[in-house]
Structure formats: C-alpha cells, structure tokens
Scaffold this active site. Sequence first.
Site, short mmCIF file in Angstrom:
data_model
loop_
_atom_site.label_atom_id
_atom_site.label_comp_id
_atom_site.label_asym_id
_atom_site.label_seq_id
_atom_site.Cartn_x
_atom_site.Cartn_y
_atom_site.Cartn_z
N THR A 51 7.42 -6.48 -4.42
CA THR A 51 8.21 -5.28 -4.65
C THR A 51 7.56 -4.10 -3.95
O THR A 51 8.24 -3.11 -3.66
CB THR A 51 8.32 -4.96 -6.16
N LYS A 66 9.24 -0.71 -2.01
CA LYS A 66 8.89 0.70 -2.20
C LYS A 66 8.55 1.34 -0.85
O LYS A 66 8.92 2.49 -0.58
CB LYS A 66 7.68 0.83 -3.13
N HIS A 106 8.07 -16.84 -11.45
CA HIS A 106 7.49 -15.82 -10.58
C HIS A 106 6.50 -16.35 -9.56
O HIS A 106 5.93 -15.58 -8.80
CB HIS A 106 6.76 -14.76 -11.41
N LYS A 110 -2.26 -13.35 -0.39
CA LYS A 110 -1.70 -12.12 0.17
C LYS A 110 -2.38 -11.74 1.49
O LYS A 110 -1.91 -10.89 2.22
CB LYS A 110 -1.83 -10.98 -0.84
N LYS A 146 -1.79 -3.85 -2.96
CA LYS A 146 -1.29 -4.92 -3.82
C LYS A 146 -2.50 -5.58 -4.44
O LYS A 146 -3.63 -5.29 -4.05
CB LYS A 146 -0.49 -5.94 -3.01
N ARG A 147 -2.31 -6.48 -5.41
CA ARG A 147 -3.45 -7.20 -5.95
C ARG A 147 -4.19 -7.92 -4.84
O ARG A 147 -3.60 -8.31 -3.83
CB ARG A 147 -2.98 -8.21 -7.01
C1 LIG Z 1 4.64 -2.36 -6.85
C2 LIG Z 1 3.30 -2.55 -7.38
C3 LIG Z 1 2.67 -3.80 -7.27
C4 LIG Z 1 3.32 -4.97 -6.58
O1 LIG Z 1 2.95 -4.98 -5.21
P1 LIG Z 1 3.23 -6.25 -4.28
O2 LIG Z 1 2.93 -5.75 -2.91
O3 LIG Z 1 4.67 -6.58 -4.45
O4 LIG Z 1 2.33 -7.33 -4.71
C5 LIG Z 1 1.40 -3.95 -7.77
N1 LIG Z 1 0.76 -2.93 -8.37
C6 LIG Z 1 1.32 -1.72 -8.49
C7 LIG Z 1 0.56 -0.63 -9.14
C8 LIG Z 1 2.60 -1.48 -8.01
O5 LIG Z 1 3.17 -0.27 -8.15
#
Ligand SMILES: *Cc1c(COP(=O)(O)O)cnc(C)c1O
Length: 802
Positions: free
Chosen positions: A653, A657, A357, A551, A545-546
């Site tokens: 991911t 979304k 990952h 990032k 995101k985190r």
């Molecule tokens: C989808 C999701 C992530 C992943 O987000 P990335 O932009 O891909 O890092 C992290 N936290 C939550 C709560 C999510 O739903």
Amino acid sequence: MKIKSFVEKAELRRRLVAALREDMLVEPKDATIEQFYRALASTLRDLMGEKRRHFSARTAFRAQKQVHYLSMEFLPGRSMKNSLYNLCLDGVAAEVLSEWEVRLEQLYECEPDAGLGNGGLGRLAACYLDGLATDGFSATGYSILYKYGIFKQKIIDGWQTEQPDYWIPGGDVWLAPRPDQATEVRFGGVVSDWWEAGIHRIEHTGYETVTAVPHDLYVSGYDSEAVSVLRLYQAKSPGVDMEKFNRGDYLGAFGATSVAETISNVLYPNDSHLEGKKLRLRQQYFLSAASVGDIIHRHLSTYGSLDRFAELNAIQINDTHPVLAIPEMMRVLLDDCGYSWERAYDVVTRVFAYTNHTVMAEALEQWDENLMAELLPRIIQIIREINERFCRALKEKHGCSDAAIARMAPVAYGMVRMANLAVAVCHSVNGVSTLHSKIITTDVFPDYYKVAPYKFKNVTNGIASRRWLCQANPGLTALLRETIGEGFLHDFSQLSRFAKYRSDPAVLERVLAVKRENKVRFAGYLREKTGAVISPDAVFDVQVKRLHEYKRQQLNALNIIADYQAIKADPGREFTPRVHIFGAKAAPGYFLAKQIIKLLCTLGQQLEGDRDVAGRLKVVFLENYSVTLSELLMPSADFSQQISLAGTEASGTGNMKLMLGGAITVGTLDGANVEICDAAGMENELIFGMRAHEVGELRAAGYDPGAVYAQDPVLKTALDALVSGELGDRFRELYDALRYTDRYMALADFAAYREAMKRSDGVWLDRRGFAEKSLLNTAASGVFCADRAVMDYARDIWGLDN
Ligand SMILES: *Cc1c(COP(=O)(O)O)cnc(C)c1O
C-alpha cells in the site's frame, strides 16, 4: 459542492472551553498547548461518539447489515487532523483556537501515533475503517488495546535498538472506555461432555477467566453520516483471587492479575512471520472470543433473537490471526444457544470471510494441537469436529485423494493449520491484489480452489487517500481543486480528469513546483530533527516499509554501492545528484534485517565523509518509520522503490501512497505494482526484473547465485564491498546469505535493476517528461482509494449494496 462542518463554530468553542474548565480546571487563557490538545481531542471524541450513536439508531431502524472487521493489528497513526478533516471542522477549529493564539499544528505535534500494528496489514485495517464510514457502512473494527504498541526504533551506531512505545499517556484521550460492555474470556480448565435425554451436555470447569474491557476509538467518515468504531480490548483480571487471599497467599492472589493482564501488554513486533508463542495464542483467542461475544450480544440487544443473524452480520477476518473467532462462534451457538451442529455451521459459514495477506510459508500460522488443547480445551474439540466432518465431505462428496485431503485438512500432523481452517469454513477467501489472488488459487490453496472455486475472490487493497493527499499534501490538493474541481474528494475515480492536463505547460510547472515545495518542507524537517542536510534539487528516491529480505532493501543497497564504486573509479564523471531515503523497522529477532539497516547507516556515513561523492550521492536512514513520518515523506518522493521479488509482496500500500503523491514507481511486476502499471501505463513507471512465473521457473531449474556473481563484474565488486572493509565495516552474514543462498534472488535481478535505475536518471533530467509522468500517476491513482476497496468488499463479499 458545499461541505458542511459537523458543528458550528460557537458550539465547538463552547465545548472546548468547557473541556478545559471542567476536565482540566484551567481557563483557556492560562492553558498549555498540551491542555488544548487534550481538550480538543476529548471534544472531538465526544462529538464522534454522539454522531455514532445517532448513526447506530438509524442503522438499527433500517435493519442495516453490520460489518465487523477483526484484526490483531490496527495502525491508525494520529487522529486529530483526520478527525477534524473528516468532520469538516479543520477551518472552524483553527479559527476558534486563534482567539488564544494557538495553532492547530502545535496541537498535532502533541499526539503520539497509535501504533497498534506492525506495518501494511494494520495500516490497511485503519484505512478501511475510514473508507467504511465514508461509504456509509455500519462498521466496527475489533482489536487489542496494546499497552505498548510497535516499538520505537532508535539507531545506535547503525544498529536498531528497540524502546517501548508507551503511547497511552497522550493517546488515551481518544479512547472511550466501556466497562459496562466488558466480556469474560475463558482459558484452560477441563471439558467433559455427556448425553442426557438426547441432549449433548458440555461442562467446562477449572478455567481461568480474563475480563475483556472495550475502549472505543472513533473514525468519522468524510462528510458522511457514518462513524466507524475501533473497539480495542484491554485484558483485566476479574479481581483478586479471594480463595488464595484468604489462605494468606497474597502474592498468589495478585499473581493471577498480572498473568491475565499480560495478554494486552505488547504487540508482537513480527511482520509476515509467525512466532508460535503461548501468549500470542492467548492474545488471538482473547480478541476472537471478546469480539464474537460482543457481536452476538449487540445483535441480540437490537433484534432480540439470532434468527436473522447471518443475514445482518458480516465478519471479515484480516489474515489468519483472528481465525479462532470461527470455532468460538460455533461454541457460543452450540453450548450457549442450543443450536444443532448443522444450524450453527450454516450460520458461521455465511457470516465469516477471510482475507489472506501472504504467500510466505513462515507466515502461514500453525499451532501445536497440544498447546491449543491445554489452553482452549473446548475450542480444540470444535476444531477437531470441523476437521473430521470437513475431511469426510472431501472424500465422500468431492472424491478427493488422501494426499489432497492431507494437504487441505485443518488439523494434521499434530498441528492446527489456521489458513486451512479459514478456507474450509469461510464463504469467501480473498487476496489483496489481482496477482496475489491468482497465486492463491495456483500455489497457496490449489486443492481448495478445485473443490470450491466460487469462494475465491480478489479485492485489491486501497488507502485512505484523503489522509495522504488532502491532509498530507495541501499543495497538490489545491492544484487538483483548481483544475478538476472538488468532486474527487468524494469520488477518487474523478482524479482521472487530471490526465487532461498532461500537456498543459502551466499545470506541469505547478506539478514540479508542488513537488519541490514538499521536498523543501521534508528537507527542513530532516535538518531540524536530525541535523542531516539534503538538497531539494537532488532526486528523492524513497524506500520505506518494513525491513524484510523479500522486500529487498539489500538490492537497493547493492546498487548504491555500485554507484559509489563507479564514482570512486572516475570522480569526474557526470552524476545526477540523488538522495536515497530509507525508513524501516526490523523484527527484533531478525538478524539479517538488522544487518541490512546497519549497512544502510554505514553507507550513509561513508558517503557523507567522502569528498568525491559529497553532494552527489547520499543515503539517509530515517529512524522510527511510522504513519506520521510517512505522511510527511510520501508527498516529497520523486521515485518510489517497490522492488520485492515478484510473487512475494501480496499487494503493498506504500506503493499507492507514493503514486498518489506523484512519485514514479521503480518496481517489479509484483503485488499491486502490476495494477499501478495498468492504471498509469507501463511507460510512466520503471519496471524491471523477473516476472512471478519466471521466478518459479528459475527456482525449479536450480538457482545459483554464485554463478550470477561470477559473471557480473559490477555485481561482484559491489557484493565484495560487504566484506572487503572498504565501507568501513564488514557484513559477513549478509554477504554469505546473498552469495550462497539469496532466497529472494536479489542477484538475479541486479543487472536489470541497475539498468532501470540508470533509466530513472534520464526520466528525471527531462523535467517536462517527469512532470507529465508524475501527473499521470496521480491521475491514475484513484482506483487505489479505500473507498473503492470497501465497495468491492461490500458488493462481492458482504452482500451489501449501499
Ligand atoms: C503504508 C505503510 C506501510 C506499508 O508499506 P508497504 O510498502 O506497502 O509495505 C507500512 N508502515 C507504515 C507506517 C505505513 O504507513
């Protein structure tokens, strides 16, 4: 297509009333919302449990291969809405509840998020359980029942503070405890071995035992016969230490209890970063040993022997965290089942597959050999044996150089390298996007790729599309049903039919209207929750995101500062109103990440209090980003910020979304962004910045952030604001990190990013063009459904075709 609900209305009503009366001792007319929530939840849990038992009986009858997904993290979020939806009971449940004037939304609000994960990795695991069940596979996820999940984030004076997430009180109704299937896990002690009549004897004494008690959480497939189980292990002390107790050492007698039980106390809140703590290693072995024991036990109780074990089981390890399952299975086969080394190793290599990952060095797990020897004396012996045989084979069979062997060895320099162990043993190693899988072969495991290229595969991540579209975005779902029918609900590739409407003025109008409704809904939520007022007529620009330097939330912040300074310099200028929405948790010990949050919050305040910018430029930092918050936010985004340094984000991911909800990606060619562009067309996203290979070249040539800073006056002025005091606060450490090191090259991409953001204004102002791009993004997002990703795993890795 007529979808059938899982039970009839009368039956659901009967069960709900029984749950209220028998479990809660209350008549429906007197029940509180909380009691309705618990009653409906336990009803759904039991229904799914029954459905799973029927399904298991059928899969055993058909001798269907079992898929086991081992992950230290699962981030399911809430279960009620998803369960009702997947069982096709949402309409039925709403009708039943209306008899007592209760609305489903009220019940949804009672449910805490099951936050047993940090971010993308755990959410992916949860999405896959949904996809696996929908595709009809027999799947079990394995993880730990953390008493405290990912911390609750509270922002105080702009700084993140962490509060414990004690989710069990509202979450336990979804769990079915299975104490009868508990297993024992051993730690510490002494291992001695000797040969006796040609047999290798092993004796393990003086160990400590921890009991692993499973609690099952069900995830039903959508309109399918399958139900996935998420088996969460709770650590329990096997009991009071009677010897100590009898000696009068009461505290000591119960002391073991608390040490044992700390194993499942908390989730480590780090993302993409290893903390080499003993408790973490205990957690990893606890999960590995409990799941291996369970997998073998379940197989034996169905088939009576392990002869067809490798043929009927596939184990996917999600990142290196559960890699100890490999030596643990060797241990069971060797010590408990009397297998020879060769036979045991053959089984293990056929069963295990590994998903990588991250390419980040600080996340590649290594454990101190001595620590492992102390905690897991038998396991370290097996790992050393794997290592020796493997290195010998590299030399003798593959003619590898000593230097190459030193790089590939699972054990070297006093450390156990978990990724090497995984790659050495597993039959498959996959990355999570095309780009990442390529980088794995060239940069992460190049030596392994030379020796065993056939192991290396790609499965691009996918999401539970029904959750983020059908459940979270009813407006867009209705529009899709009207235009392309309902086939997409079972086959997301059919979303592509939506592209036909790209020039249909009525549909484009509807796309914009749906987006606006979603924005109004989100603005309403925000106002109610926080008092913050944002206009749905402004651009909603979202980065959630985190928080991590790779990032690059800091790059986004620098651009906002530059915008702010431009407005201040010329308050009369044209400016397209924009709200920058952020949500992010930082690892508690990650100071720079926390300072970036502080910067975003400070910016929010500064802009709010400045009359020159009021109504034109806003920054909103959402507290406690979670799955539930993302469901509310994703459908309302106009732009999706995916701006990691190329070559650092394995897939992402969140990008998927947002795309599904019709947001346009402002992004680098990193992770799955590359595939998002391929699918939707480059012209429908806003791509900027260095490519992964250019990043490598710049690094090799010697990257000098100071030079970039000196040459770009806009960047210089923006960066200087971090320490000048003009933002009302100073951010010295962040300033220094960016100006002097800038590990993730935010400065190098700044000019290109700013230019892309300028282009985004034009894209937004052309309303028809924007609607078309939005529509085309939704239409192209079908490939990112977890249903597809799971099919890829099944075909390319698990040797399953359904
Ligand atoms: C989808 C999701 C992530 C992943 O987000 P990335 O932009 O891909 O890092 C992290 N936290 C939550 C709560 C999510 O739903």
